[in-house]
Write an enzyme that holds these catalytic residues in place. Structure first.
Site, PDB file in Angstrom:
ATOM      1  N   TYR A  72      27.669 -12.943  16.625  1.00 48.25           N
ATOM      2  CA  TYR A  72      28.009 -13.235  15.226  1.00 48.25           C
ATOM      3  C   TYR A  72      29.361 -13.917  15.111  1.00 48.25           C
ATOM      4  CZ  TYR A  72      23.834 -10.991  13.556  1.00 48.25           C
ATOM      5  OH  TYR A  72      22.507 -10.725  13.294  1.00 48.25           O
ATOM      6  N   ASN A 111      19.829 -17.664   4.156  1.00 49.20           N
ATOM      7  CA  ASN A 111      20.890 -18.057   5.091  1.00 49.20           C
ATOM      8  C   ASN A 111      22.125 -17.183   4.933  1.00 49.20           C
ATOM      9  OD1 ASN A 111      19.119 -20.003   5.921  1.00 49.20           O
ATOM     10  ND2 ASN A 111      20.024 -21.632   4.666  1.00 49.20           N
ATOM     11  N   HIS A 128      19.868 -12.007   2.974  1.00 48.31           N
ATOM     12  CA  HIS A 128      20.102 -11.417   4.299  1.00 48.31           C
ATOM     13  C   HIS A 128      21.571 -11.304   4.652  1.00 48.31           C
ATOM     14  CE1 HIS A 128      15.777 -12.947   5.234  1.00 48.31           C
ATOM     15  NE2 HIS A 128      15.770 -11.786   4.615  1.00 48.31           N
ATOM     16  N   CYS A 139      32.084   3.461   5.471  1.00 43.54           N
ATOM     17  CA  CYS A 139      32.573   3.505   4.079  1.00 43.54           C
ATOM     18  C   CYS A 139      32.311   2.151   3.423  1.00 43.54           C
ATOM     19  CB  CYS A 139      34.071   3.858   4.057  1.00 43.54           C
ATOM     20  SG  CYS A 139      35.168   2.498   4.498  1.00 43.54           S
ATOM     21  N   CYS A 156      37.576  -0.086  11.087  1.00 43.56           N
ATOM     22  CA  CYS A 156      37.803  -0.053   9.645  1.00 43.56           C
ATOM     23  C   CYS A 156      39.235   0.416   9.356  1.00 43.56           C
ATOM     24  CB  CYS A 156      36.808   0.904   8.978  1.00 43.56           C
ATOM     25  SG  CYS A 156      37.103   1.124   7.213  1.00 43.56           S
ATOM     26  N   GLY A 196      13.220 -25.653   4.099  1.00 37.90           N
ATOM     27  CA  GLY A 196      13.603 -25.292   5.470  1.00 37.90           C
ATOM     28  C   GLY A 196      13.401 -23.845   5.843  1.00 37.90           C
ATOM     29  N   GLU A 224       8.028 -29.865   9.212  1.00 39.46           N
ATOM     30  CA  GLU A 224       6.785 -29.301   9.767  1.00 39.46           C
ATOM     31  C   GLU A 224       6.124 -28.392   8.722  1.00 39.46           C
ATOM     32  OE1 GLU A 224       8.956 -28.649  14.104  1.00 39.46           O
ATOM     33  OE2 GLU A 224       7.790 -27.014  13.210  1.00 39.46           O
TER      34      GLU A 224
HETATM   35  C1  BV8 Z   1      12.393  -5.151   5.916  1.00 38.78           C
HETATM   36  C2  BV8 Z   1      20.117 -12.070   9.020  1.00 38.78           C
HETATM   37  C3  BV8 Z   1      11.646  -3.107   5.206  1.00 38.78           C
HETATM   38  C4  BV8 Z   1      20.520 -11.798  10.429  1.00 38.78           C
HETATM   39  C5  BV8 Z   1      17.665 -12.186   9.063  1.00 38.78           C
HETATM   40  C6  BV8 Z   1       5.017  -7.440  10.335  1.00 38.78           C
HETATM   41  C7  BV8 Z   1       4.555  -8.155   9.244  1.00 38.78           C
HETATM   42  C8  BV8 Z   1       5.371  -8.436   8.162  1.00 38.78           C
HETATM   43  C9  BV8 Z   1       6.704  -8.003   8.156  1.00 38.78           C
HETATM   44  C10 BV8 Z   1       7.148  -7.302   9.252  1.00 38.78           C
HETATM   45  C11 BV8 Z   1       6.333  -7.015  10.331  1.00 38.78           C
HETATM   46  N1  BV8 Z   1       7.070  -6.331  11.240  1.00 38.78           N
HETATM   47  C12 BV8 Z   1       8.338  -6.175  10.759  1.00 38.78           C
HETATM   48  C13 BV8 Z   1       8.364  -6.735   9.555  1.00 38.78           C
HETATM   49  C14 BV8 Z   1       9.493  -6.771   8.661  1.00 38.78           C
HETATM   50  C15 BV8 Z   1      10.474  -7.841   9.128  1.00 38.78           C
HETATM   51  C16 BV8 Z   1       9.781  -9.188   9.311  1.00 38.78           C
HETATM   52  O1  BV8 Z   1       9.505  -9.885   8.353  1.00 38.78           O
HETATM   53  N2  BV8 Z   1       9.539  -9.545  10.574  1.00 38.78           N
HETATM   54  C17 BV8 Z   1       8.854 -10.791  10.839  1.00 38.78           C
HETATM   55  C18 BV8 Z   1       9.591 -11.517  11.963  1.00 38.78           C
HETATM   56  C19 BV8 Z   1       7.412 -10.490  11.211  1.00 38.78           C
HETATM   57  N3  BV8 Z   1      11.398  -7.946   8.038  1.00 38.78           N
HETATM   58  C20 BV8 Z   1      12.446  -7.113   8.022  1.00 38.78           C
HETATM   59  O2  BV8 Z   1      12.737  -6.335   8.898  1.00 38.78           O
HETATM   60  C21 BV8 Z   1      13.282  -7.184   6.751  1.00 38.78           C
HETATM   61  N4  BV8 Z   1      13.456  -5.856   6.254  1.00 38.78           N
HETATM   62  O3  BV8 Z   1      11.258  -5.530   5.949  1.00 38.78           O
HETATM   63  O4  BV8 Z   1      12.738  -3.921   5.542  1.00 38.78           O
HETATM   64  C22 BV8 Z   1      12.079  -1.738   5.344  1.00 38.78           C
HETATM   65  C23 BV8 Z   1      11.524  -0.835   4.485  1.00 38.78           C
HETATM   66  C24 BV8 Z   1      11.903   0.457   4.594  1.00 38.78           C
HETATM   67  C25 BV8 Z   1      12.829   0.846   5.564  1.00 38.78           C
HETATM   68  C26 BV8 Z   1      13.377  -0.086   6.430  1.00 38.78           C
HETATM   69  C27 BV8 Z   1      13.002  -1.389   6.328  1.00 38.78           C
HETATM   70  C28 BV8 Z   1      14.654  -7.753   7.034  1.00 38.78           C
HETATM   71  C29 BV8 Z   1      14.530  -9.170   7.520  1.00 38.78           C
HETATM   72  C30 BV8 Z   1      15.911  -9.811   7.577  1.00 38.78           C
HETATM   73  C31 BV8 Z   1      16.265 -10.155   9.014  1.00 38.78           C
HETATM   74  N5  BV8 Z   1      17.557 -10.878   9.024  1.00 38.78           N
HETATM   75  N6  BV8 Z   1      18.851 -12.821   9.006  1.00 38.78           N
HETATM   76  C32 BV8 Z   1      20.978 -13.033  11.147  1.00 38.78           C
HETATM   77  O5  BV8 Z   1      20.968 -14.145  10.560  1.00 38.78           O
HETATM   78  O6  BV8 Z   1      21.362 -12.881  12.320  1.00 38.78           O
HETATM   79  S1  BV8 Z   1      16.258 -13.090   9.104  1.00 38.78           S
HETATM   80  C33 BV8 Z   1      16.637 -14.601   9.767  1.00 38.78           C
HETATM   81  O7  BV8 Z   1      15.435 -15.101  10.277  1.00 38.78           O
HETATM   82  C34 BV8 Z   1      17.074 -15.624   8.770  1.00 38.78           C
HETATM   83  O8  BV8 Z   1      17.911 -15.089   7.780  1.00 38.78           O
HETATM   84  C35 BV8 Z   1      15.805 -16.130   8.202  1.00 38.78           C
HETATM   85  O9  BV8 Z   1      15.396 -15.395   7.107  1.00 38.78           O
HETATM   86  C36 BV8 Z   1      14.839 -15.856   9.313  1.00 38.78           C
HETATM   87  C37 BV8 Z   1      14.445 -17.149   9.994  1.00 38.78           C
HETATM   88  O10 BV8 Z   1      13.656 -17.746   9.115  1.00 38.78           O
HETATM   89  P1  BV8 Z   1      13.971 -19.246   8.619  1.00 38.78           P
HETATM   90  O11 BV8 Z   1      15.154 -19.259   7.734  1.00 38.78           O
HETATM   91  O12 BV8 Z   1      12.686 -19.711   8.079  1.00 38.78           O
HETATM   92  O13 BV8 Z   1      14.369 -20.056   9.904  1.00 38.78           O
HETATM   93  P2  BV8 Z   1      13.394 -20.493  11.064  1.00 38.78           P
HETATM   94  O14 BV8 Z   1      14.248 -20.880  12.207  1.00 38.78           O
HETATM   95  O15 BV8 Z   1      12.328 -19.474  11.248  1.00 38.78           O
HETATM   96  O16 BV8 Z   1      12.663 -21.799  10.454  1.00 38.78           O
HETATM   97  C38 BV8 Z   1      13.425 -22.929  10.135  1.00 38.78           C
HETATM   98  C39 BV8 Z   1      12.500 -23.835   9.360  1.00 38.78           C
HETATM   99  O17 BV8 Z   1      13.245 -24.982   8.977  1.00 38.78           O
HETATM  100  C40 BV8 Z   1      11.309 -24.332  10.174  1.00 38.78           C
HETATM  101  O18 BV8 Z   1      10.137 -24.279   9.382  1.00 38.78           O
HETATM  102  C41 BV8 Z   1      11.683 -25.805  10.469  1.00 38.78           C
HETATM  103  O19 BV8 Z   1      10.532 -26.644  10.513  1.00 38.78           O
HETATM  104  C42 BV8 Z   1      12.517 -26.153   9.271  1.00 38.78           C
HETATM  105  N7  BV8 Z   1      13.519 -27.204   9.489  1.00 38.78           N
HETATM  106  C43 BV8 Z   1      14.146 -27.538  10.655  1.00 38.78           C
HETATM  107  N8  BV8 Z   1      15.020 -28.545  10.416  1.00 38.78           N
HETATM  108  C44 BV8 Z   1      14.948 -28.835   9.069  1.00 38.78           C
HETATM  109  C45 BV8 Z   1      13.995 -27.986   8.488  1.00 38.78           C
HETATM  110  N9  BV8 Z   1      13.694 -28.020   7.173  1.00 38.78           N
HETATM  111  C46 BV8 Z   1      14.349 -28.925   6.407  1.00 38.78           C
HETATM  112  N10 BV8 Z   1      15.287 -29.782   6.895  1.00 38.78           N
HETATM  113  C47 BV8 Z   1      15.602 -29.764   8.217  1.00 38.78           C
HETATM  114  N11 BV8 Z   1      16.528 -30.630   8.693  1.00 38.78           N
HETATM  115 ZN    ZN Z   2      35.372   2.527   6.771  1.00 38.41          ZN
END
Ligand code: BV8
Ligand code: ZN
Length: 248
Positions: A72, A111, A128, A139, A156, A196, A224
């Site tokens: 990070y 993002n 996120h 805290c 902290c 995106g 895509e």
């Molecule tokens: C939760 C912060 C519930 C950290 C991120 C099975 C089925 C469904 C859901 C789940 C499952 N198993 C687990 C889950 C839940 C899970 C999930 O969805 N998993 C997925 C992978 C299956 N979700 C969670 O855990 C969420 N919490 O569900 O909590 C819960 C309930 C009770 C108790 C506890 C929990 C939390 C999810 C948040 C994770 N944190 N980010 C960090 O950044 O390090 S997610 C992180 O990945 C990003 O923030 C973003 O959201 C994600 C990536 O996605 P994209 O942004 O789409 O990026 P990606 O690279 O994938 O794609 C880029 C796109 O851009 C492509 O399409 C490409 O073609 C396009 N592109 C490229 N260049 C360009 C472009 N477009 C335009 N212009 C360009 N130039």
């Molecule tokens: Zn603290």
């Protein structure tokens, strides 16, 4: 070369011009042309042997907090070295125009960067979290962006517990206020512009369905097809920096 066909551009531009309330829903592709790797590409160089979904998880943090902190920190440092792209600027200009005409643009982003803000937009929901400033594990303390660049994991200053990146990891719930704001914007908008995102991370990826079910038109900008493309009224097979200035 992006497939920005004149008829699709004209259709999208008309939707953007006619909309009273636009909800922008952005993912990592929004920042790609600023030089920020998309989430799945984020693991280059030092991190190429790691799985992002593992580094961005409580288990990954518990197992090796110094490794995760370093990832990070590098991302926070890389963010300082880049600038918003023409796509961010186009969204900010659209927001100013809509405000002037009595409409509005809501921004809901997956993002963790601040490029929408640095382009002049107000972001309504960071679903996120953010790279800018760690938070305390015990805290309510939240640090300033400088702390995110500390080489050694900081403690902290209020309770001496460990500080962690202020992001939502896989398996963690989204901030309630951000989620509620996002659902309200998706439900109330008459146009959603999806930019995106691969549309696979939930619950964020359910927002376009909420918008479509509420009667909104959907524009998708992505070089895509994604999991969300079937929902698009107009799909622009292009990049953020190329397509957004052309339609807004
Ligand atoms: C939760 C912060 C519930 C950290 C991120 C099975 C089925 C469904 C859901 C789940 C499952 N198993 C687990 C889950 C839940 C899970 C999930 O969805 N998993 C997925 C992978 C299956 N979700 C969670 O855990 C969420 N919490 O569900 O909590 C819960 C309930 C009770 C108790 C506890 C929990 C939390 C999810 C948040 C994770 N944190 N980010 C960090 O950044 O390090 S997610 C992180 O990945 C990003 O923030 C973003 O959201 C994600 C990536 O996605 P994209 O942004 O789409 O990026 P990606 O690279 O994938 O794609 C880029 C796109 O851009 C492509 O399409 C490409 O073609 C396009 N592109 C490229 N260049 C360009 C472009 N477009 C335009 N212009 C360009 N130039
Ligand atoms: Zn603290």
């Amino acid at each position: 070369m992006s497939a920005l066909t004149p008829d699709r551009v004209a259709h999208a531009a008309r939707l953007a011009a006619d909309a009273r309330h636009v909800c922008v829903f952005s993912g990592a592709g929004m920042s790609a042309e600023s030089g920020i790797p998309t989430f799945r590409d984020a693991l280059t160089g030092l991190w190429e042997n790691y799985d992002p979904a593992d580094l961005a998880s409580p288990a990954g943090w518990r197992r090796d907090p110094d490794l995760v902190w370093g990832w990070y920190r590098e991302r926070a440092a890389a963010l300082r070295a880049v600038a918003p792209n023409d796509g961010h600027a186009a969204i900010a200009a659209l927001g100013r125009r809509k405000e002037r005409d009595g409409g509005r643009v809501s921004i809901v982003t997956q993002n963790v960067d601040d490029l929408h803000e640095r382009a002049g937009s107000v972001v309504d929901a960071h679903l996120h979290g953010s790279l800018l400033g760690p938070r305390c594990e015990a805290c309510a303390f939240r640090g300033d962006p400088e702390l995110s660049l500390a080489i050694d994991r900081p403690r902290c200053p209020q309770c001496a517990a460990s500080l962690r990146p202020d992001v939502v990891w896989f398996g963690e719930v989204l901030p309630e206020s951000a989620w509620d704001t996002a659902v309200a914007a998706a439900s109330a908008c008459d146009l959603m512009i999806i930019i995106g995102t691969s549309g696979v991370v939930h619950p964020a990826a359910s927002l376009p369905t909420i918008a479509a079910d509420s009667g909104a038109s959907i524009i998708e900008v992505n070089p895509e097809p994604s999991a969300l493309t079937p929902l698009a009224t107009v799909y622009l097979e292009s990049t953020a920096a190329a397509a957004l200035p052309a339609i807004s």
